[in-house]
Scaffold this motif. Sequence first.
Motif, PDB file in Angstrom:
ATOM      1  N   ALA A 190      78.403  31.701 -19.875  1.00 32.71           N
ATOM      2  CA  ALA A 190      78.753  30.284 -19.824  1.00 32.71           C
ATOM      3  C   ALA A 190      77.476  29.456 -19.747  1.00 32.71           C
ATOM      4  O   ALA A 190      76.388  29.961 -19.494  1.00 32.71           O
ATOM      5  CB  ALA A 190      79.647  30.019 -18.629  1.00 32.71           C
ATOM      6  N   GLY A 191      77.613  28.119 -19.924  1.00 33.53           N
ATOM      7  CA  GLY A 191      76.455  27.247 -19.925  1.00 33.53           C
ATOM      8  C   GLY A 191      75.692  27.268 -18.614  1.00 33.53           C
ATOM      9  O   GLY A 191      76.226  27.596 -17.566  1.00 33.53           O
ATOM     10  N   VAL A 192      74.443  26.872 -18.689  1.00 30.98           N
ATOM     11  CA  VAL A 192      73.567  26.903 -17.527  1.00 30.98           C
ATOM     12  C   VAL A 192      73.613  25.558 -16.821  1.00 30.98           C
ATOM     13  O   VAL A 192      73.356  24.527 -17.431  1.00 30.98           O
ATOM     14  CB  VAL A 192      72.116  27.206 -17.953  1.00 30.98           C
ATOM     15  N   PRO A 193      73.942  25.534 -15.530  1.00 25.09           N
ATOM     16  CA  PRO A 193      73.941  24.265 -14.815  1.00 25.09           C
ATOM     17  C   PRO A 193      72.514  23.762 -14.637  1.00 25.09           C
ATOM     18  O   PRO A 193      71.566  24.540 -14.590  1.00 25.09           O
ATOM     19  CB  PRO A 193      74.583  24.616 -13.467  1.00 25.09           C
ATOM     20  N   ALA A 194      72.352  22.430 -14.540  1.00 29.00           N
ATOM     21  CA  ALA A 194      71.021  21.859 -14.381  1.00 29.00           C
ATOM     22  C   ALA A 194      70.405  22.262 -13.055  1.00 29.00           C
ATOM     23  O   ALA A 194      69.198  22.418 -12.947  1.00 29.00           O
ATOM     24  CB  ALA A 194      71.087  20.339 -14.498  1.00 29.00           C
ATOM     25  N   GLU A 195      71.226  22.424 -12.026  1.00 24.59           N
ATOM     26  CA  GLU A 195      70.733  22.772 -10.701  1.00 24.59           C
ATOM     27  C   GLU A 195      71.430  24.024 -10.196  1.00 24.59           C
ATOM     28  O   GLU A 195      72.622  24.218 -10.442  1.00 24.59           O
ATOM     29  CB  GLU A 195      70.991  21.622  -9.712  1.00 24.59           C
ATOM     30  N   SER A 246      86.586  33.137 -19.308  1.00 23.48           N
ATOM     31  CA  SER A 246      87.303  32.017 -19.925  1.00 23.48           C
ATOM     32  C   SER A 246      86.519  30.715 -19.859  1.00 23.48           C
ATOM     33  O   SER A 246      86.985  29.686 -20.343  1.00 23.48           O
ATOM     34  CB  SER A 246      88.661  31.829 -19.237  1.00 23.48           C
ATOM     35  N   GLY A 247      85.326  30.753 -19.250  1.00 23.88           N
ATOM     36  CA  GLY A 247      84.497  29.556 -19.165  1.00 23.88           C
ATOM     37  C   GLY A 247      84.740  28.711 -17.941  1.00 23.88           C
ATOM     38  O   GLY A 247      84.171  27.621 -17.823  1.00 23.88           O
ATOM     39  N   SER A 248      85.553  29.180 -17.011  1.00 22.74           N
ATOM     40  CA  SER A 248      85.829  28.409 -15.798  1.00 22.74           C
ATOM     41  C   SER A 248      84.605  28.372 -14.903  1.00 22.74           C
ATOM     42  O   SER A 248      83.858  29.352 -14.803  1.00 22.74           O
ATOM     43  CB  SER A 248      87.006  29.017 -15.030  1.00 22.74           C
ATOM     44  N   LYS A 249      84.418  27.253 -14.234  1.00 22.22           N
ATOM     45  CA  LYS A 249      83.289  27.091 -13.320  1.00 22.22           C
ATOM     46  C   LYS A 249      83.650  27.460 -11.883  1.00 22.22           C
ATOM     47  O   LYS A 249      82.765  27.606 -11.039  1.00 22.22           O
ATOM     48  CB  LYS A 249      82.797  25.640 -13.343  1.00 22.22           C
ATOM     49  N   SER A 250      84.942  27.594 -11.611  1.00 26.35           N
ATOM     50  CA  SER A 250      85.364  27.929 -10.250  1.00 26.35           C
ATOM     51  C   SER A 250      86.659  28.724 -10.314  1.00 26.35           C
ATOM     52  O   SER A 250      87.363  28.730 -11.324  1.00 26.35           O
ATOM     53  CB  SER A 250      85.558  26.664  -9.410  1.00 26.35           C
ATOM     54  N   LYS A 251      86.957  29.398  -9.192  1.00 26.94           N
ATOM     55  CA  LYS A 251      88.168  30.208  -9.129  1.00 26.94           C
ATOM     56  C   LYS A 251      88.670  30.260  -7.691  1.00 26.94           C
ATOM     57  O   LYS A 251      87.918  30.585  -6.773  1.00 26.94           O
ATOM     58  CB  LYS A 251      87.899  31.635  -9.632  1.00 26.94           C
ATOM     59  N   SER A 252      89.940  29.920  -7.508  1.00 29.01           N
ATOM     60  CA  SER A 252      90.579  30.065  -6.205  1.00 29.01           C
ATOM     61  C   SER A 252      91.201  31.450  -6.148  1.00 29.01           C
ATOM     62  O   SER A 252      92.145  31.757  -6.885  1.00 29.01           O
ATOM     63  CB  SER A 252      91.655  28.989  -6.015  1.00 29.01           C
ATOM     64  N   LEU A 253      90.654  32.308  -5.298  1.00 25.70           N
ATOM     65  CA  LEU A 253      91.071  33.704  -5.250  1.00 25.70           C
ATOM     66  C   LEU A 253      92.385  33.868  -4.495  1.00 25.70           C
ATOM     67  O   LEU A 253      92.624  33.197  -3.478  1.00 25.70           O
ATOM     68  CB  LEU A 253      89.994  34.547  -4.564  1.00 25.70           C
ATOM     69  N   LYS A 254      93.221  34.760  -4.970  1.00 16.54           N
ATOM     70  CA  LYS A 254      94.476  35.049  -4.285  1.00 16.54           C
ATOM     71  C   LYS A 254      94.178  35.682  -2.930  1.00 16.54           C
ATOM     72  O   LYS A 254      93.534  36.724  -2.848  1.00 16.54           O
ATOM     73  CB  LYS A 254      95.329  35.997  -5.122  1.00 16.54           C
ATOM     74  N   ALA A 272      88.175  41.266 -10.458  1.00 17.92           N
ATOM     75  CA  ALA A 272      88.893  41.070 -11.718  1.00 17.92           C
ATOM     76  C   ALA A 272      89.192  39.584 -11.944  1.00 17.92           C
ATOM     77  O   ALA A 272      89.062  39.074 -13.065  1.00 17.92           O
ATOM     78  CB  ALA A 272      90.181  41.883 -11.716  1.00 17.92           C
ATOM     79  N   GLU A 273      89.584  38.877 -10.883  1.00 13.30           N
ATOM     80  CA  GLU A 273      89.867  37.446 -11.000  1.00 13.30           C
ATOM     81  C   GLU A 273      88.610  36.663 -11.378  1.00 13.30           C
ATOM     82  O   GLU A 273      88.643  35.786 -12.244  1.00 13.30           O
ATOM     83  CB  GLU A 273      90.420  36.915  -9.679  1.00 13.30           C
ATOM     84  N   LEU A 274      87.499  36.966 -10.707  1.00 12.50           N
ATOM     85  CA  LEU A 274      86.253  36.260 -10.989  1.00 12.50           C
ATOM     86  C   LEU A 274      85.776  36.536 -12.407  1.00 12.50           C
ATOM     87  O   LEU A 274      85.295  35.631 -13.108  1.00 12.50           O
ATOM     88  CB  LEU A 274      85.192  36.669  -9.974  1.00 12.50           C
ATOM     89  N   HIS A 275      85.900  37.778 -12.828  1.00 15.03           N
ATOM     90  CA  HIS A 275      85.481  38.133 -14.183  1.00 15.03           C
ATOM     91  C   HIS A 275      86.330  37.404 -15.221  1.00 15.03           C
ATOM     92  O   HIS A 275      85.801  36.888 -16.219  1.00 15.03           O
ATOM     93  CB  HIS A 275      85.599  39.640 -14.368  1.00 15.03           C
ATOM     94  N   ALA A 276      87.634  37.347 -14.992  1.00 16.70           N
ATOM     95  CA  ALA A 276      88.524  36.658 -15.931  1.00 16.70           C
ATOM     96  C   ALA A 276      88.189  35.168 -15.991  1.00 16.70           C
ATOM     97  O   ALA A 276      88.168  34.564 -17.076  1.00 16.70           O
ATOM     98  CB  ALA A 276      89.976  36.868 -15.516  1.00 16.70           C
ATOM     99  N   ALA A 277      87.911  34.574 -14.827  1.00 19.09           N
ATOM    100  CA  ALA A 277      87.577  33.150 -14.799  1.00 19.09           C
ATOM    101  C   ALA A 277      86.281  32.883 -15.546  1.00 19.09           C
ATOM    102  O   ALA A 277      86.178  31.942 -16.348  1.00 19.09           O
ATOM    103  CB  ALA A 277      87.467  32.679 -13.346  1.00 19.09           C
ATOM    104  N   LEU A 278      85.278  33.716 -15.297  1.00 20.03           N
ATOM    105  CA  LEU A 278      83.980  33.531 -15.942  1.00 20.03           C
ATOM    106  C   LEU A 278      84.088  33.731 -17.447  1.00 20.03           C
ATOM    107  O   LEU A 278      83.488  32.999 -18.234  1.00 20.03           O
ATOM    108  CB  LEU A 278      82.981  34.518 -15.345  1.00 20.03           C
TER     109      LEU A 278
END
Length: 658
Positions: free
Chosen positions: A139-144, A226-234, A218-224
């Motif tokens: 995914a894209g690189v954040p500025a900070e 798909s391009g998501s910047k955050s994930k609320s874990l079950k 698995a949740e974090l990998h799926a979120a990343l």
Amino acid sequence: WAAAAVAVAVAVPAVPSEAHVKLAHELLSEARDHGAEDARWEKILTELRKHPGAVLRPEVRKFSLLHQAAYWGKRSAVQVLLDEFGQDAKALSADAPGLDAAAIAQNEGHGELADWIRSRTPKASPAAASSSAAAGPAAGVPAEIATLAEVDVDVDAAKTAPSPYAVAAMANALGGKAGGALGNGGLEGSVPLWLCLRPIGGGGGGSEWKPYTPAHNAELHAALSSGSKSKSLKGGGLVDLSAGVEGGKLPIVSFRVLWEWDSGEGGKAAPAWKPYPQEAQWQLEAAMCAADAAVELGLGAATKYVVELVGLRQYSSKDAFRCRRVRRRGVPLRQPFPRQVRDIGTGAWLDLATRPHFWPKDDSFYEGVPKRFDLPMDSAVVGHISEWINSTIRQGHAAAFGQVPGYGGPAKGYEVVRVEVVVQPSLWRRYSCYMGKLKTEAKAIQNHEGTKYLKKCPMAMPQSTWLDPDVGEAYFWHGSGKSADGSVDLIDAIVSVGHEPSEENSEEMAVSDGASSRFAKVTSMFGAGVYLADIASKANLYVPCPVCHQGAYFRDPCHCSMADVEKKGPYRMLLCRAAMGRVYVEKKYKEARYKGDFNPAKKLGVDSVMGEATKGQLAFREYVVYNDSASYPEFIVHYFRRSHVVKNGGPLKKAKLF
């Protein structure tokens, strides 16, 4: 050699030992003087895999091994040093001006290598950089990128906080940044994993790096992916993948590991490594970090496999004599050889650190370093062995084998001239783990009919005071030697950890299957297992002549003279300890119970089989274990066959055939 390199290093100690510093100097000199030769780098990396602590750069040295590899333009060596040994690509040389590996490569005309090293230097949020190769670009690189200070964490404390992984690797990964990344390159088929720095005991007691569960990974990998910047874990918190924190304040780090199994022919064949499915890799890593002895994987609709993490091998839950090699690559573990592991069946912690009293007391055992050493000939242990080997001589064996050289007939005595102790930590850990599991069932073993029978009709070998009778532990003889053409030393193969000796103490954590080389065929009398004898003269029948390599069962007769044998050297026999557990006593042999593509012990509901001496079937007892961790080849006994009773060796006994 670089493609075959794998990474699970022994944790590098905070204070290097004198031995590691000395070896580091030797390896650095080798790289400085002969770094243009690929063969030299192969030798250097082989030594590092045995002694990872030697990867350091002593203060008087200007270049590290990484700098030397960059200087000579050796990309493969650079990649191994970065991926396996956690070397810092930004570390500067000690000369003036200090240069990093990329700059050194550039100055020496290795522009492509310099660009490649720079491409490996983390510039993005490592959490984003750790997306799976199969999922496409990161995914894209954040500025900070949040610093550890910004999330209210002490940087130095975070680098050294307890975790399942090596301190040096954690420190290199963090570098003062939250969301640090470890070992992300060069591992095709690997999976990303995350850790979070959490308070110990609810706060006030420091912090520790806690791995996320396989489900959360698995949740974090799926979120990343798909391009998501955050994930609320079950069942967990909100993870900000761009900032590298959970809940707005808890730092996370990410890295990659790769678990593979050998899909090839096994045995002596070259391995054909294949990655486990992602879910299985997360399960394996979680079990490894939890110091579990094994983990069960469901890899198919109906098939379940067990991966033993002590020894690293996979086998079907139906048997334990056909196994697949397993290896783990990635960030170094803090404790690749834990002193205790947890039995997943009972939850009991199994001791892997206890060792025989006559073994060395140095830390090489805990580092997984194999060795052999000779016992003094006047030691009590050698005295016992000399007595045991002579007190278990029987008459009535097949006349063509195991004879005194020069047509001297059956031996009446064995003169022990040397006793080697085999210190093979990988095999010993497997044996200790197996013993530990049996100890949880000691009561059932003691009440078993086979145990009662052996108490009433004991084996020929005396019970040693340092063995554990509660699990049926005893010493047994195993005859072997060189192959018929003399090209392969079968004893060396048995006491090693596989087709290439002494692998498990290296960077590559791969299956150690040396004991499997003792397994008989499924068509053998009692099926596929390790065959042992309580009578030395029976095992002696399988020991070939040290000169012509004949004169043993399944080989031609030996025609060598006594002088020939005395000049060449003694015969050799293994003295193994084995844990018999529940023993099935076979008195009325039936072929269907043993011969076939199955584990006879499982079929019979026992741990081992003892074939009782029976007229027309067996002249002497046969003992068989069906798990390759159930026995340990502890001594190599060197001896000469004599036509007379050996003094202090015990009286010659007549055979009790039936």
